[in-house]
Design a protein around this motif. Sequence first.
Motif, mmCIF file in Angstrom:
data_model
loop_
_atom_site.group_PDB
_atom_site.id
_atom_site.type_symbol
_atom_site.label_atom_id
_atom_site.label_comp_id
_atom_site.label_asym_id
_atom_site.label_seq_id
_atom_site.Cartn_x
_atom_site.Cartn_y
_atom_site.Cartn_z
ATOM 1 N N ILE A 170 0.833 -1.207 0.000
ATOM 2 C CA ILE A 170 0.000 0.000 0.000
ATOM 3 C C ILE A 170 0.866 1.255 0.000
ATOM 4 C CG2 ILE A 170 -1.637 1.340 1.383
ATOM 5 C CD1 ILE A 170 -2.845 -1.430 2.230
ATOM 6 N N VAL A 171 1.942 1.241 0.778
ATOM 7 C CA VAL A 171 2.872 2.379 0.802
ATOM 8 C C VAL A 171 3.479 2.588 -0.579
ATOM 9 C CG1 VAL A 171 5.050 3.242 1.735
ATOM 10 C CG2 VAL A 171 3.390 2.133 3.254
ATOM 11 N N GLY A 179 -4.796 8.799 -6.212
ATOM 12 C CA GLY A 179 -6.243 8.736 -6.068
ATOM 13 C C GLY A 179 -6.687 7.912 -4.873
ATOM 14 N N LYS A 180 -7.953 7.500 -4.889
ATOM 15 C CA LYS A 180 -8.543 6.731 -3.800
ATOM 16 C C LYS A 180 -8.201 5.246 -3.945
ATOM 17 C CE LYS A 180 -10.900 10.290 -2.132
ATOM 18 N NZ LYS A 180 -10.626 10.873 -0.807
ATOM 19 N N LEU A 181 -8.003 4.573 -2.808
ATOM 20 C CA LEU A 181 -7.623 3.164 -2.811
ATOM 21 C C LEU A 181 -8.666 2.300 -2.109
ATOM 22 C CD1 LEU A 181 -3.820 3.317 -1.865
ATOM 23 C CD2 LEU A 181 -4.800 2.910 -4.135
ATOM 24 N N MET A 197 -7.554 0.833 7.562
ATOM 25 C CA MET A 197 -7.176 2.192 7.952
ATOM 26 C C MET A 197 -6.272 2.855 6.919
ATOM 27 S SD MET A 197 -8.619 3.460 10.582
ATOM 28 C CE MET A 197 -7.520 4.853 10.818
ATOM 29 N N GLU A 198 -5.586 2.054 6.112
ATOM 30 C CA GLU A 198 -4.645 2.593 5.126
ATOM 31 C C GLU A 198 -5.321 2.905 3.791
ATOM 32 O OE1 GLU A 198 -1.951 2.936 6.819
ATOM 33 O OE2 GLU A 198 -2.741 1.611 8.374
ATOM 34 N N TYR A 239 -13.862 2.153 11.508
ATOM 35 C CA TYR A 239 -12.715 2.684 10.777
ATOM 36 C C TYR A 239 -12.964 4.076 10.198
ATOM 37 C CZ TYR A 239 -10.560 -1.922 11.051
ATOM 38 O OH TYR A 239 -9.991 -3.097 11.515
ATOM 39 N N GLU A 240 -14.199 4.552 10.327
ATOM 40 C CA GLU A 240 -14.589 5.841 9.746
ATOM 41 C C GLU A 240 -14.268 5.867 8.248
ATOM 42 O OE1 GLU A 240 -12.702 8.837 12.145
ATOM 43 O OE2 GLU A 240 -14.181 8.629 13.748
ATOM 44 N N LYS A 241 -14.618 4.770 7.592
ATOM 45 C CA LYS A 241 -14.431 4.618 6.149
ATOM 46 C C LYS A 241 -15.741 4.124 5.543
ATOM 47 C CE LYS A 241 -9.804 4.982 6.541
ATOM 48 N NZ LYS A 241 -8.933 5.967 5.877
#
Length: 333
Positions: A170-171, A179-181, A197-198, A239-241
Amino acid sequence: MKRLGLLCLCLFQLSCISQNAEKINGVSFVGSREKVSQEHVDPILDVKANYAAVMPFGFARHLNSPNVVFDTERQWYGETRQGAKQYIALLRKNGVKVMLKPQIWIWRGEFTGDLIMKSEEDWKTLEESYSKFILTYAKLAEETKAEIYCIGTELEEFVKNRPQFWKDLIVKVKNIYNGKLTYAANWDEYSRAPFWMELDYIGVDAYFPLTPERHPTIEQLKSGWQRWKTKLKSLAEKYEKPILFTEFGYRSMDYTGKKPWLVDENEMDVNLKAQADATTAIFEEFWREDWFAGGFVWKWFIHHNRSGGSTDNRFTPQNKPAENVIQSFFNDY
């Protein structure tokens, strides 16, 4: 002045409601042997989709194979980097946003969630091979300014056995793509993924079992959603996602809500109403929720006129009553 201020406040509130209500209304645009043309994109516009998932493929020989082969001359055009780029270009020309979603196909269609290596050496080889695959398409996602990039699809054993690899991957992706993942977790996997969270969206392939009924009603299908919906909402809040259905859809056959993940060539009776009702139920349960981002219908073939139809018991909603259901809800949201 008071009236003007009140009017501005009302307009602002309406604007916020409108923005919150707008969903990712997507179709999973299946790669083909050929380039896409305007006639292939027009049906996507007709169904009011604002997103399409473009899906290049990599291939593995078997469930213990550490090598992901991709972007070869033996692949269909739409499954290659060149093909994905061409598909994205025409979709974007038509105002359709894109989720680039590279996927693995294992020979004979074995389930990718069971991909597992037999030695540390093979795990290392798989990590290197998969990294090349995902980073190649991360570069394409950045080059084409794809709105969303999906880093994997239904790879539970790989994720479970190599969690640090995924966090490192992910990094690396974020160093390439801005963009968004998301990640497309299977319906029975999503709660255990260690990296939400990432990412920007909790991606779920939403093939949840809903009811054992042969001819389920909309009410039975909606009732079957309740336990799953509660868990999805709780995870989104934790996760607030937002939850994103990276795939959702139903076979147009009897027992469509019993095991929605089935992709076998069974001869179950065609049931167009069951598919339409199951599609109605998922829209009515989720598209009004502010913690839910939207989703991508599985699946949409480029040759619309000869896809699906009244004798087809497969997933595509094309030329079936479910297509009208999708158009109606996409238009509303």
